[in-house]
Design a protein around this motif. Sequence first.
Motif, PDB file in Angstrom:
ATOM      1  N   VAL A  50       0.785  -1.231  -0.095  1.00  0.00           N
ATOM      2  CA  VAL A  50      -0.096  -0.042  -0.028  1.00  0.00           C
ATOM      3  C   VAL A  50       0.810   1.140  -0.115  1.00  0.00           C
ATOM      4  O   VAL A  50       0.455   2.235  -0.733  1.00  0.00           O
ATOM      5  CB  VAL A  50      -0.762   0.009   1.280  1.00  0.00           C
ATOM      6  CG1 VAL A  50      -1.523   1.250   1.216  1.00  0.00           C
ATOM      7  CG2 VAL A  50      -2.235  -1.016   1.105  1.00  0.00           C
ATOM      8  N   GLN A  51       2.140   1.105   0.813  1.00  0.00           N
ATOM      9  CA  GLN A  51       2.733   2.303   0.866  1.00  0.00           C
ATOM     10  C   GLN A  51       3.703   2.623  -0.322  1.00  0.00           C
ATOM     11  O   GLN A  51       3.693   3.652  -1.110  1.00  0.00           O
ATOM     12  CB  GLN A  51       3.867   2.179   1.976  1.00  0.00           C
ATOM     13  CG  GLN A  51       3.301   2.322   3.243  1.00  0.00           C
ATOM     14  CD  GLN A  51       4.338   1.875   4.281  1.00  0.00           C
ATOM     15  OE1 GLN A  51       5.432   1.504   4.045  1.00  0.00           O
ATOM     16  NE2 GLN A  51       3.859   1.917   5.646  1.00  0.00           N
ATOM     17  N   ARG A  52       4.048   1.472  -1.172  1.00  0.00           N
ATOM     18  CA  ARG A  52       4.624   1.383  -2.259  1.00  0.00           C
ATOM     19  C   ARG A  52       3.601   2.195  -3.604  1.00  0.00           C
ATOM     20  O   ARG A  52       3.902   3.090  -4.387  1.00  0.00           O
ATOM     21  CB  ARG A  52       5.152   0.186  -2.903  1.00  0.00           C
ATOM     22  CG  ARG A  52       6.407  -0.107  -2.025  1.00  0.00           C
ATOM     23  CD  ARG A  52       7.332  -1.411  -2.778  1.00  0.00           C
ATOM     24  NE  ARG A  52       6.601  -2.340  -2.820  1.00  0.00           N
ATOM     25  CZ  ARG A  52       6.332  -3.677  -2.124  1.00  0.00           C
ATOM     26  NH1 ARG A  52       7.184  -3.285  -0.814  1.00  0.00           N
ATOM     27  NH2 ARG A  52       5.756  -4.482  -2.248  1.00  0.00           N
ATOM     28  N   LEU A  53       2.329   1.583  -3.656  1.00  0.00           N
ATOM     29  CA  LEU A  53       1.199   2.081  -4.348  1.00  0.00           C
ATOM     30  C   LEU A  53       1.218   3.458  -4.288  1.00  0.00           C
ATOM     31  O   LEU A  53       0.943   4.358  -5.228  1.00  0.00           O
ATOM     32  CB  LEU A  53       0.213   1.226  -4.068  1.00  0.00           C
ATOM     33  CG  LEU A  53      -1.071   1.620  -4.955  1.00  0.00           C
ATOM     34  CD1 LEU A  53      -0.701   1.112  -6.480  1.00  0.00           C
ATOM     35  CD2 LEU A  53      -2.339   0.907  -4.713  1.00  0.00           C
ATOM     36  N   GLN A  54       0.962   4.031  -2.877  1.00  0.00           N
ATOM     37  CA  GLN A  54       0.807   5.293  -2.727  1.00  0.00           C
ATOM     38  C   GLN A  54       2.090   6.092  -3.279  1.00  0.00           C
ATOM     39  O   GLN A  54       1.726   7.182  -4.002  1.00  0.00           O
ATOM     40  CB  GLN A  54       0.954   5.788  -1.140  1.00  0.00           C
ATOM     41  CG  GLN A  54       0.410   7.011  -0.916  1.00  0.00           C
ATOM     42  CD  GLN A  54      -0.893   7.492  -1.342  1.00  0.00           C
ATOM     43  OE1 GLN A  54      -1.942   6.760  -1.442  1.00  0.00           O
ATOM     44  NE2 GLN A  54      -1.100   8.684  -1.587  1.00  0.00           N
ATOM     45  N   LEU A  55       3.190   5.720  -3.137  1.00  0.00           N
ATOM     46  CA  LEU A  55       4.438   6.414  -3.818  1.00  0.00           C
ATOM     47  C   LEU A  55       4.344   6.330  -5.114  1.00  0.00           C
ATOM     48  O   LEU A  55       4.675   7.192  -5.943  1.00  0.00           O
ATOM     49  CB  LEU A  55       5.728   5.633  -3.173  1.00  0.00           C
ATOM     50  CG  LEU A  55       6.179   5.645  -1.886  1.00  0.00           C
ATOM     51  CD1 LEU A  55       7.184   5.097  -1.377  1.00  0.00           C
ATOM     52  CD2 LEU A  55       6.122   7.027  -1.130  1.00  0.00           C
ATOM     53  N   LYS A  59       1.649   5.868  -6.941  1.00  0.00           N
ATOM     54  CA  LYS A  59       0.707   6.947  -7.373  1.00  0.00           C
ATOM     55  C   LYS A  59       1.235   8.341  -7.391  1.00  0.00           C
ATOM     56  O   LYS A  59       0.883   9.301  -8.195  1.00  0.00           O
ATOM     57  CB  LYS A  59      -0.600   6.852  -6.597  1.00  0.00           C
ATOM     58  CG  LYS A  59      -1.749   7.564  -6.944  1.00  0.00           C
ATOM     59  CD  LYS A  59      -2.978   7.275  -5.900  1.00  0.00           C
ATOM     60  CE  LYS A  59      -4.261   8.097  -6.510  1.00  0.00           C
ATOM     61  NZ  LYS A  59      -5.458   7.689  -5.414  1.00  0.00           N
ATOM     62  N   GLU A  60       1.820   8.921  -6.224  1.00  0.00           N
ATOM     63  CA  GLU A  60       2.370  10.176  -6.245  1.00  0.00           C
ATOM     64  C   GLU A  60       3.323  10.458  -7.576  1.00  0.00           C
ATOM     65  O   GLU A  60       3.549  11.356  -8.126  1.00  0.00           O
ATOM     66  CB  GLU A  60       2.946  10.353  -4.913  1.00  0.00           C
ATOM     67  CG  GLU A  60       2.079  10.517  -3.647  1.00  0.00           C
ATOM     68  CD  GLU A  60       2.566  10.419  -2.358  1.00  0.00           C
ATOM     69  OE1 GLU A  60       3.973  10.402  -2.295  1.00  0.00           O
ATOM     70  OE2 GLU A  60       2.074  10.408  -1.378  1.00  0.00           O
ATOM     71  N   ALA A  61       4.215   9.326  -7.650  1.00  0.00           N
ATOM     72  CA  ALA A  61       5.107   9.484  -8.824  1.00  0.00           C
ATOM     73  C   ALA A  61       4.316   9.714 -10.128  1.00  0.00           C
ATOM     74  O   ALA A  61       4.947  10.517 -10.892  1.00  0.00           O
ATOM     75  CB  ALA A  61       6.155   8.506  -8.704  1.00  0.00           C
ATOM     76  N   ILE A  62       3.499   8.860 -10.318  1.00  0.00           N
ATOM     77  CA  ILE A  62       2.758   9.036 -11.718  1.00  0.00           C
ATOM     78  C   ILE A  62       2.037  10.442 -11.755  1.00  0.00           C
ATOM     79  O   ILE A  62       2.146  11.114 -12.678  1.00  0.00           O
ATOM     80  CB  ILE A  62       1.672   8.011 -11.581  1.00  0.00           C
ATOM     81  CG1 ILE A  62       2.344   6.615 -11.789  1.00  0.00           C
ATOM     82  CG2 ILE A  62       0.597   8.205 -12.850  1.00  0.00           C
ATOM     83  CD1 ILE A  62       1.295   5.265 -11.606  1.00  0.00           C
ATOM     84  N   GLN A  63       1.478  10.942 -10.541  1.00  0.00           N
ATOM     85  CA  GLN A  63       1.106  12.246 -10.699  1.00  0.00           C
ATOM     86  C   GLN A  63       1.992  13.272 -11.044  1.00  0.00           C
ATOM     87  O   GLN A  63       1.798  14.361 -11.860  1.00  0.00           O
ATOM     88  CB  GLN A  63       0.458  12.705  -9.388  1.00  0.00           C
ATOM     89  CG  GLN A  63      -0.857  11.865  -9.147  1.00  0.00           C
ATOM     90  CD  GLN A  63      -1.571  12.085  -7.912  1.00  0.00           C
ATOM     91  OE1 GLN A  63      -0.815  12.752  -6.856  1.00  0.00           O
ATOM     92  NE2 GLN A  63      -2.777  11.626  -7.483  1.00  0.00           N
ATOM     93  N   THR A  64       3.349  13.151 -10.458  1.00  0.00           N
ATOM     94  CA  THR A  64       4.215  14.131 -10.721  1.00  0.00           C
ATOM     95  C   THR A  64       4.804  13.915 -12.147  1.00  0.00           C
ATOM     96  O   THR A  64       5.037  14.851 -12.797  1.00  0.00           O
ATOM     97  CB  THR A  64       5.608  13.472  -9.786  1.00  0.00           C
ATOM     98  OG1 THR A  64       5.114  13.872  -8.464  1.00  0.00           O
ATOM     99  CG2 THR A  64       6.659  14.555 -10.107  1.00  0.00           C
ATOM    100  N   PHE A  65       4.747  12.526 -12.781  1.00  0.00           N
ATOM    101  CA  PHE A  65       5.311  12.351 -14.062  1.00  0.00           C
ATOM    102  C   PHE A  65       4.014  13.182 -15.029  1.00  0.00           C
ATOM    103  O   PHE A  65       4.750  13.729 -16.154  1.00  0.00           O
ATOM    104  CB  PHE A  65       5.458  11.086 -14.390  1.00  0.00           C
ATOM    105  CG  PHE A  65       6.551  10.445 -13.799  1.00  0.00           C
ATOM    106  CD1 PHE A  65       7.901  11.195 -13.770  1.00  0.00           C
ATOM    107  CD2 PHE A  65       6.707   9.148 -13.427  1.00  0.00           C
ATOM    108  CE1 PHE A  65       8.880  10.730 -13.269  1.00  0.00           C
ATOM    109  CE2 PHE A  65       7.763   8.797 -12.728  1.00  0.00           C
ATOM    110  CZ  PHE A  65       8.854   9.363 -12.522  1.00  0.00           C
ATOM    111  N   GLN A  66       2.838  12.900 -14.695  1.00  0.00           N
ATOM    112  CA  GLN A  66       1.884  13.497 -15.429  1.00  0.00           C
ATOM    113  C   GLN A  66       1.931  14.969 -15.677  1.00  0.00           C
ATOM    114  O   GLN A  66       1.962  15.538 -16.768  1.00  0.00           O
ATOM    115  CB  GLN A  66       0.472  13.046 -14.998  1.00  0.00           C
ATOM    116  CG  GLN A  66       0.015  11.418 -15.307  1.00  0.00           C
ATOM    117  CD  GLN A  66      -1.178  11.070 -14.435  1.00  0.00           C
ATOM    118  OE1 GLN A  66      -1.562  11.875 -13.718  1.00  0.00           O
ATOM    119  NE2 GLN A  66      -1.725  10.032 -14.956  1.00  0.00           N
ATOM    120  N   ILE A  67       2.339  15.618 -14.712  1.00  0.00           N
ATOM    121  CA  ILE A  67       2.319  17.083 -14.540  1.00  0.00           C
ATOM    122  C   ILE A  67       3.724  17.524 -15.367  1.00  0.00           C
ATOM    123  O   ILE A  67       3.592  18.429 -16.008  1.00  0.00           O
ATOM    124  CB  ILE A  67       2.466  17.555 -12.898  1.00  0.00           C
ATOM    125  CG1 ILE A  67       1.388  17.320 -12.386  1.00  0.00           C
ATOM    126  CG2 ILE A  67       2.973  19.049 -12.778  1.00  0.00           C
ATOM    127  CD1 ILE A  67       1.431  17.660 -10.814  1.00  0.00           C
TER     128      ILE A  67
END
Length: 588
Positions: free
Chosen positions: A123-128, A130-138
């Motif tokens: 869950v922690q890795r998935l959250q990380l 998800k945050e990385a994907i959001q950063t990459f999308q930006i």
Amino acid sequence: MRPRSGISPSFVSEQRIRQLEQKLRAKEERIIVLETENALLHLKLAECQGMTGKSSTKELPNSFVNCKLHHLHGSARLTVIQLYEAIQRLKQDMRNLCLSALEFSKDFQNESRNSHYQILAAVQRLQLHKEAIQTFQIKALELEQSLHDVSERYQKEKEKRKILHNSLVELRGNIRVHCRIRPLLPFDAAPGELVLENRQRSLSEKVVCAADEETILVKCNRPGHALINKTVQFERVYSAVETQETVFADVSPLLTSLLDGYNVCIMAYGQTGSGKTYTMLGPQREDNFAFSLKDAPELGIIPRAAEEVFRLISEKPPGSHWIEVSVVEVYNNDVFDLLAKDNYGTTTGVKRDIITNKEGKSDIPLLVYEPVEDAVEFLELVNKGLQLRVKHPTLVHAHSSRSHLVVTLNITIMAVLEDGFGGGSSQKLNKEYFFNYPHTVKDDTPTFPSGTISPALLLTESTEKLKQMRTKLQLVDLAGSECVGMSGVTGAVLRETSFINRSLSALADVLGAISERRSHVPYRNSKLTHLLQDSIGGDAKLLLVLCVSPSQKYITESLQTLGFGTRARQIQRGQAKKRNQPGLSKSK
């Protein structure tokens, strides 16, 4: 987190515990049944003892009772013993099952704990992630916006480059004259010099040399006269040590103008044996004039120009550009199509006529234009034409070309522009919709075959317009001028020399008439000048490459060549015109 095996440890443990519980319940039921049977047997035993009057048997020693029972009731005692042993086995099984259940319970707890930790970590890795994907999308959105901005700036800078490039070429002159001095060769020695020392001394005397990159120096040394050094200025002067690559470096900018919409002509002029064919094509082989891309360092202007043109086209949208090639020679004041084929498909030179079309430009009806897709196909066609080119040996040159060679590349550019101006994206247009081979384009207007789709129907937007642009690159290897006495030719070859000299003289007359701004320019005095009318007096960008020998033996011919180039530099023409030709359009 999903285990690699696809089945979680907790699920396996639960299944195992269920199985053990089922076995335990089965054993317990079996124990109850056996205890019931045991109780019934004890009752029967008591009844038997009562009947025999020996109820005190319980107080006797076991060995005595067992002996009596064995003696009196063997079958009942056997049954009790079997039941007792079965009960003992069941009790042992119960203990084993309890131990197994306890072990499985511990394992289950450990696995559950580990799975819980793994799930939390996942869950922690998935959250990380998800945050990385959001950063990459930006970042991707930012990069897309940046790319869009850079693309817009690139298009603007590209248009500026075109304007500046063509302005620079025009400032240098729409007629540019370069001069190339070939190295001294053994046949440059004067006739009769058979002594090695005299020959070496003669070869070391260069009367024509490059003073700098724009000045050529000629040492005019005549018997009984003082030595006179004469200098002539040209846009570029190449010394004997400069390579084919160096020469082409000054040619390639004209090819960029070619795709920007300007006609270009590159012509080599000089006496026989001065290096014209080497400059335009490359080294001549003993058996023929064939060449290939494998001769890269020695390739001349024609094959290098083809490679550069196709390289520039590869940077354009696919299908928006295509090339047709023609190869002709002017021999004895007649024009021959070197790509024409007979009824058996064999390439053979066919005589063609030159006419002046309604626009006042020279044209050759029925001339074969072959489509090519790359530089290799282009070289194959040129090689076929060279096999038919007329050449004879003379005292000056062993492989003297007896005709003027003209290789023409017609480039057709089709683009869809919004509102008929820049800003629209190019669409891929199939040339089969516009041209039906052999050549069906006349006066720069496509003739559509019957039954084909009109280009206007291919446009998807009503505001888009189809823009057609046709440009022409002419590559000319002129035959060499020569002195009859020096070349030693006779018979048919002498007649060829006469036609060559007359056509070159007519070319000089045309240059003189243009430079003097005469009202009449004698283009039709020769098939050569008539064929090159659009390049010499038209709106094409013309590069004239003079080829001269450094030897004293050919000083007269060298001075004549330099005089020809000087007259060409004096020609004043208007700016070259960009060939923007509107095609079919579709609008509301």
